[in-house]
Write a protein that holds these residues in place. Structure first.
Motif, mmCIF file in Angstrom:
data_model
loop_
_atom_site.group_PDB
_atom_site.id
_atom_site.type_symbol
_atom_site.label_atom_id
_atom_site.label_comp_id
_atom_site.label_asym_id
_atom_site.label_seq_id
_atom_site.Cartn_x
_atom_site.Cartn_y
_atom_site.Cartn_z
ATOM 1 N N GLY A 494 0.787 -1.230 0.000
ATOM 2 C CA GLY A 494 0.000 0.000 0.000
ATOM 3 C C GLY A 494 0.817 1.276 0.000
ATOM 4 N N SER A 495 2.012 1.237 0.555
ATOM 5 C CA SER A 495 2.836 2.442 0.632
ATOM 6 C C SER A 495 3.613 2.717 -0.650
ATOM 7 C CB SER A 495 3.822 2.325 1.799
ATOM 8 O OG SER A 495 4.679 1.198 1.604
ATOM 9 N N LEU A 496 3.728 1.743 -1.555
ATOM 10 C CA LEU A 496 4.577 1.874 -2.740
ATOM 11 C C LEU A 496 4.010 2.908 -3.709
ATOM 12 C CD1 LEU A 496 7.191 0.537 -3.787
ATOM 13 C CD2 LEU A 496 5.734 -0.894 -5.245
ATOM 14 N N ARG A 497 4.900 3.766 -4.202
ATOM 15 C CA ARG A 497 4.504 4.798 -5.161
ATOM 16 C C ARG A 497 5.228 4.665 -6.497
ATOM 17 N NH1 ARG A 497 1.165 4.660 -2.234
ATOM 18 N NH2 ARG A 497 0.265 6.223 -0.834
ATOM 19 N N LEU A 498 6.348 3.951 -6.536
ATOM 20 C CA LEU A 498 7.114 3.830 -7.775
ATOM 21 C C LEU A 498 7.708 2.437 -7.902
ATOM 22 C CD1 LEU A 498 8.600 5.038 -10.293
ATOM 23 C CD2 LEU A 498 10.449 5.639 -8.740
ATOM 24 N N LEU A 499 7.496 1.817 -9.075
ATOM 25 C CA LEU A 499 8.147 0.560 -9.425
ATOM 26 C C LEU A 499 8.852 0.765 -10.758
ATOM 27 C CD1 LEU A 499 8.799 -2.439 -9.183
ATOM 28 C CD2 LEU A 499 6.606 -2.927 -10.315
ATOM 29 N N LEU A 500 10.168 0.721 -10.738
ATOM 30 C CA LEU A 500 10.965 0.778 -11.965
ATOM 31 C C LEU A 500 11.288 -0.659 -12.349
ATOM 32 C CD1 LEU A 500 12.530 2.516 -14.041
ATOM 33 C CD2 LEU A 500 14.499 2.356 -12.508
ATOM 34 N N TYR A 501 10.575 -1.168 -13.355
ATOM 35 C CA TYR A 501 10.709 -2.581 -13.708
ATOM 36 C C TYR A 501 11.565 -2.743 -14.960
ATOM 37 C CZ TYR A 501 7.060 -1.530 -17.184
ATOM 38 O OH TYR A 501 6.344 -1.005 -18.232
ATOM 39 N N PRO A 502 12.123 -3.942 -15.192
ATOM 40 C CA PRO A 502 12.928 -4.179 -16.390
ATOM 41 C C PRO A 502 12.045 -4.527 -17.589
ATOM 42 C CG PRO A 502 12.961 -6.117 -15.010
ATOM 43 C CD PRO A 502 12.156 -5.084 -14.262
ATOM 44 N N ASN A 503 12.528 -4.203 -18.765
ATOM 45 C CA ASN A 503 11.841 -4.680 -19.963
ATOM 46 C C ASN A 503 11.915 -6.206 -19.990
ATOM 47 O OD1 ASN A 503 13.252 -1.861 -20.992
ATOM 48 N ND2 ASN A 503 11.200 -2.195 -21.813
ATOM 49 N N PRO A 504 10.794 -6.899 -20.185
ATOM 50 C CA PRO A 504 10.841 -8.365 -20.220
ATOM 51 C C PRO A 504 11.665 -8.857 -21.405
ATOM 52 C CG PRO A 504 8.691 -7.563 -20.913
ATOM 53 C CD PRO A 504 9.436 -6.374 -20.395
ATOM 54 N N LEU A 505 12.199 -10.066 -21.276
ATOM 55 C CA LEU A 505 13.073 -10.617 -22.310
ATOM 56 C C LEU A 505 12.346 -10.755 -23.644
ATOM 57 C CD1 LEU A 505 14.917 -13.365 -20.214
ATOM 58 C CD2 LEU A 505 15.746 -11.089 -20.858
ATOM 59 N N GLU A 506 11.021 -10.894 -23.609
ATOM 60 C CA GLU A 506 10.261 -11.023 -24.859
ATOM 61 C C GLU A 506 10.292 -9.758 -25.705
ATOM 62 O OE1 GLU A 506 8.489 -13.934 -21.938
ATOM 63 O OE2 GLU A 506 9.322 -11.919 -21.925
ATOM 64 N N GLU A 507 10.692 -8.613 -25.125
ATOM 65 C CA GLU A 507 10.705 -7.361 -25.876
ATOM 66 C C GLU A 507 12.048 -7.086 -26.547
ATOM 67 O OE1 GLU A 507 9.414 -4.137 -23.462
ATOM 68 O OE2 GLU A 507 7.450 -5.025 -23.013
ATOM 69 N N TYR A 508 13.032 -7.950 -26.368
ATOM 70 C CA TYR A 508 14.350 -7.750 -26.964
ATOM 71 C C TYR A 508 14.451 -8.489 -28.304
ATOM 72 C CZ TYR A 508 16.132 -5.691 -22.639
ATOM 73 O OH TYR A 508 16.343 -4.866 -21.540
ATOM 74 N N GLU A 509 15.312 -7.980 -29.147
ATOM 75 C CA GLU A 509 15.613 -8.664 -30.401
ATOM 76 C C GLU A 509 16.256 -10.019 -30.104
ATOM 77 O OE1 GLU A 509 14.936 -7.884 -33.411
ATOM 78 O OE2 GLU A 509 14.381 -5.753 -33.370
ATOM 79 N N PRO A 510 16.064 -11.004 -30.982
ATOM 80 C CA PRO A 510 16.654 -12.332 -30.752
ATOM 81 C C PRO A 510 18.178 -12.268 -30.681
ATOM 82 C CG PRO A 510 14.984 -12.415 -32.485
ATOM 83 C CD PRO A 510 15.215 -10.964 -32.193
ATOM 84 N N GLY A 511 18.757 -13.233 -29.938
ATOM 85 C CA GLY A 511 20.205 -13.322 -29.851
ATOM 86 C C GLY A 511 20.767 -13.128 -28.462
ATOM 87 N N LEU A 512 19.941 -12.761 -27.506
ATOM 88 C CA LEU A 512 20.427 -12.596 -26.143
ATOM 89 C C LEU A 512 20.840 -13.935 -25.542
ATOM 90 C CD1 LEU A 512 18.051 -10.036 -24.359
ATOM 91 C CD2 LEU A 512 20.523 -9.838 -24.604
ATOM 92 N N PRO A 513 21.872 -13.960 -24.702
ATOM 93 C CA PRO A 513 22.217 -15.205 -23.992
ATOM 94 C C PRO A 513 21.141 -15.546 -22.965
ATOM 95 C CG PRO A 513 23.604 -13.381 -23.258
ATOM 96 C CD PRO A 513 22.847 -12.884 -24.441
ATOM 97 N N PRO A 514 21.147 -16.782 -22.456
ATOM 98 C CA PRO A 514 20.087 -17.200 -21.515
ATOM 99 C C PRO A 514 19.988 -16.304 -20.278
ATOM 100 C CG PRO A 514 21.329 -19.092 -22.299
ATOM 101 C CD PRO A 514 22.049 -17.883 -22.795
ATOM 102 N N LEU A 515 21.126 -15.923 -19.678
ATOM 103 C CA LEU A 515 21.127 -15.038 -18.508
ATOM 104 C C LEU A 515 21.997 -13.824 -18.828
ATOM 105 C CD1 LEU A 515 21.426 -17.537 -15.524
ATOM 106 C CD2 LEU A 515 19.412 -16.248 -16.244
ATOM 107 N N PRO A 516 21.454 -12.863 -19.542
ATOM 108 C CA PRO A 516 22.267 -11.703 -19.954
ATOM 109 C C PRO A 516 22.619 -10.812 -18.773
ATOM 110 C CG PRO A 516 19.969 -11.357 -20.522
ATOM 111 C CD PRO A 516 20.075 -12.780 -20.013
ATOM 112 N N SER A 517 23.755 -10.133 -18.878
ATOM 113 C CA SER A 517 24.178 -9.171 -17.861
ATOM 114 C C SER A 517 23.423 -7.861 -18.043
ATOM 115 C CB SER A 517 25.686 -8.927 -17.964
ATOM 116 O OG SER A 517 25.998 -8.309 -19.203
ATOM 117 N N SER A 518 23.573 -6.972 -17.071
ATOM 118 C CA SER A 518 22.899 -5.675 -17.171
ATOM 119 C C SER A 518 23.456 -4.861 -18.333
ATOM 120 C CB SER A 518 23.066 -4.907 -15.862
ATOM 121 O OG SER A 518 24.445 -4.690 -15.571
#
Length: 570
Positions: A494-518
């Motif tokens: 209830g107190s949360l006002r901001l969530l900065l979330y990551p783009n899901p892997l489905e939104e990236y172009e193909p070719g990313l490794p299984p566990l990509p770095s930041s």
């Protein structure tokens, strides 16, 4: 007679304040009329008129108001964060010039000018004065103020000297006339006594006697004149204290050091000091010029201090009794490279941190100190309230120590971004969140390599953080399904006002490794088709609607434009 209930009374006061603000904006709208309305404005309206002048960018009105400021204190930092924007460069320059002019204006009562928090560092507007520009402008203002008051004092002394000379001449002429009149009267009396047959003897004074008499007369006149001057204090003798946050780098260090050593009608005080690209010796010489009871925070950036330089610097911070914040960003404390005497210097750093008795916020960015967190934090006498450790190369042992340390239960802000949190660290991190649950309000775990499985283990502990207002998890390799679960858990806080979330892997172009770095997630291109992103946004919007959080909770993946202020609003 009307009677107002408390709610009606508050509404009435708010309406009056709004009406005053509207009228003030209209009054300052014409630059050429300030001389006319200032002659009849009561002192209670100076503040609304100045606020209107700052928000409407009316530098001439700002100058006229500040030059004859009727109160002892003028604070510009009191402007609310809900205002449209801070004062622009032209308005700040007009304000500083008016402060200098007010030093010789008898109508000005200003003694304290508070500019803390005035500078803007977000770079969103070129017209807003940054911290470095404001610091340089303040130093120039101090020098200008001394020159103006010195010239005014010289003119005043010249006028007084001329006035005293003219008075001495008048006194001398009067004395000569009186001597001549008395001598003539005496001669006439002697003639009458002698029947006019014998000439009287005249007392002739030597030049030395005349000189003594003239010197005594001038000393007496100067004594009387000096007594009259002491009864009326001059405006030039009033000291104006200027409080500000200073930003010093290699280009401005000499100018700021000279300004702090300068004696004059303006005196510069520092609340927060930000230093960039300076060696330890220069920073120490700057600290020696600051009042020890005023500095609240020190921010050191991009200075190649090394462990030995930091060990040399920290003991000089101990005398600052109110220092509560220390930030060290990119100061080249890389313990991954073994050097002679490095461990002994780190021991000195630990003892130096232990000497900061009021320290409550500590930020160590990109210092590369794996396995040394216990050594650094265990020397602190009081638990920290804010701890920022991004790019610190933390080990699982560091996270384990932090979860058991006295700091865990008092943290309101925690930043562990860009530290790889593997399976061995998850248990300690969950324990840390459990201990920090009553007070933790801001948490950042950006770029920590949290995939779907590890995040699922953390969500129950995150859901219990009932004081959390800002949660940042960008640049973590999450699928869309895991993101939906994250949004559902966030909407339940209830107190949360901001969530900065990551783009899901489905939104990236193909070719990313299984566990990509930041770094890979930051550089890899996103799919341009809007339909892919719309699927994510639609699912997140459905969660917010189901929880009734569409108005008070912001979900965003924008790393550049999200506002940290949203996390602090009530």
């Amino acid at each position: 007679m009307y009677s107002f209930r408390p709610s009606s009374s508050s509404l009435f006061v708010a309406m009056v304040v709004s009406l005053v603000c509207l009228c003030a904006r209209e009054v300052v709208s014409d630059h050429g009329l300030s001389a006319a309305w200032l002659s009849c404005v009561p002192r209670e309206l100076y503040r609304p008129l100045l606020d209107a002048s700052l928000s409407q960018c009316r530098p001439l009105a700002i100058g006229d108001l500040v030059q004859r400021w009727p109160e002892r204190t003028l604070s510009i930092r009191g402007r609310s964060k809900h205002d449209h924007k801070p004062p622009n460069r032209l308005c700040v320059q007009a304000l500083l010039l008016a402060v200098v002019r007010g030093l010789t204006d008898e109508r000005c009562c200003l003694q304290v000018l508070d500019l803390c928090g005035l500078q803007c560092e977000d770079g969103r507007s070129e017209d807003i004065m940054g911290g470095w520009s404001l610091t340089v402008a303040l130093c120039s203002t101090l020098l200008q103020a001394r020159n103006v008051t010195a010239a005014s004092r010289s003119r005043r002394d010249g006028r007084e000297k001329k006035k005293r000379g003219m008075e001495i001449e008048r006194q001398r002429d009067g004395a000569v006339k009186r001597d001549r009149a008395g001598l003539k009267k005496k001669e006439d009396g002697e003639k009458m006594d002698c029947g006019g047959n014998t000439a009287p003897e005249r007392a002739i004074k030597t030049p030395a006697e005349e000189n003594v008499k003239g010197v005594r007369r001038r000393m007496e006149l100067q004594r009387r004149s000096g007594a009259q001057l002491q009864e009326i204090p001059s405006r030039e003798d009033v000291l104006v204290d200027v409080r500000a946050d200073l930003f010093v780098n290699a280009r401005s260090w000499e100018r700021v050091r000279s300004a702090l050593k300068l004696s004059g009608p303006l005196r510069l005080h520092c609340r927060f000091l930000r230093v960039e690209e300076l060696p330890a010796s220069s920073i120490i010489s700057l600290l020696h010029l600051l009042p020890q009871e005023e500095l609240l925070g020190l921010d050191l950036r991009y200075s190649s201090l090394g462990v030995s330089g930091l060990a040399l610097l920290l003991p000089h911070l101990a005398p600052f009794s109110r220092l509560s914040s220390l930030r060290l960003h990119y100061c080249n404390l890389d313990m991954q490279r073994v050097r002679p005497g490095q461990q002994e210097a780190l021991q000195e750093v630990s003892r130096g941190l232990g000497g900061l008795k009021r320290l409550r916020r500590l930020s160590l960015t990109a210092l590369r100190l794996p396995g040394h967190l216990r050594l650094l934090l265990s020397s602190l006498s009081e638990p920290l309230e804010a701890l920022e450790l991004p790019y610190l190369s933390l080990t699982s042992g560091d996270v384990a120590y932090l979860s058991r340390s006295p700091h865990a239960s008092s943290l309101t802000e925690l930043d562990l971004s860009e530290n790889r949190l593997d399976e061995s660290s998850l248990h300690s991190l969950r324990h840390l969140l459990t201990r920090a649950e009553p007070c933790l309000s801001r948490l950042s775990l950006c770029g920590c390599g949290l995939s779907d499985g590890p995040l699922g283990h953390l969500l129950p502990a995150l859901g219990q953080c009932h004081a959390l207002r800002s949660l940042r998890l960008a640049l973590n390799p999450l699928s869309r399904a895991a993101l939906v679960e994250l949004a559902r858990a966030a909407a339940g806080i209830g107190s949360l006002r901001l969530l900065l979330y990551p783009n899901p892997l489905e939104e990236y172009e193909p070719g990313l490794p299984p566990l990509p770095s930041s770094a890979q997630l930051l550089d890899w291109p996103l799919i341009e088709e809007s339909e892919v992103k719309e699927v994510t946004l639609m699912q997140l919007d459905e969660i917010l609607r189901a929880k009734g959080r569409t108005q008070d909770l912001l979900l965003t993946s924008d790393l550049m434009k999200y506002s940290t202020d949203l996390a602090m609003d009530d």
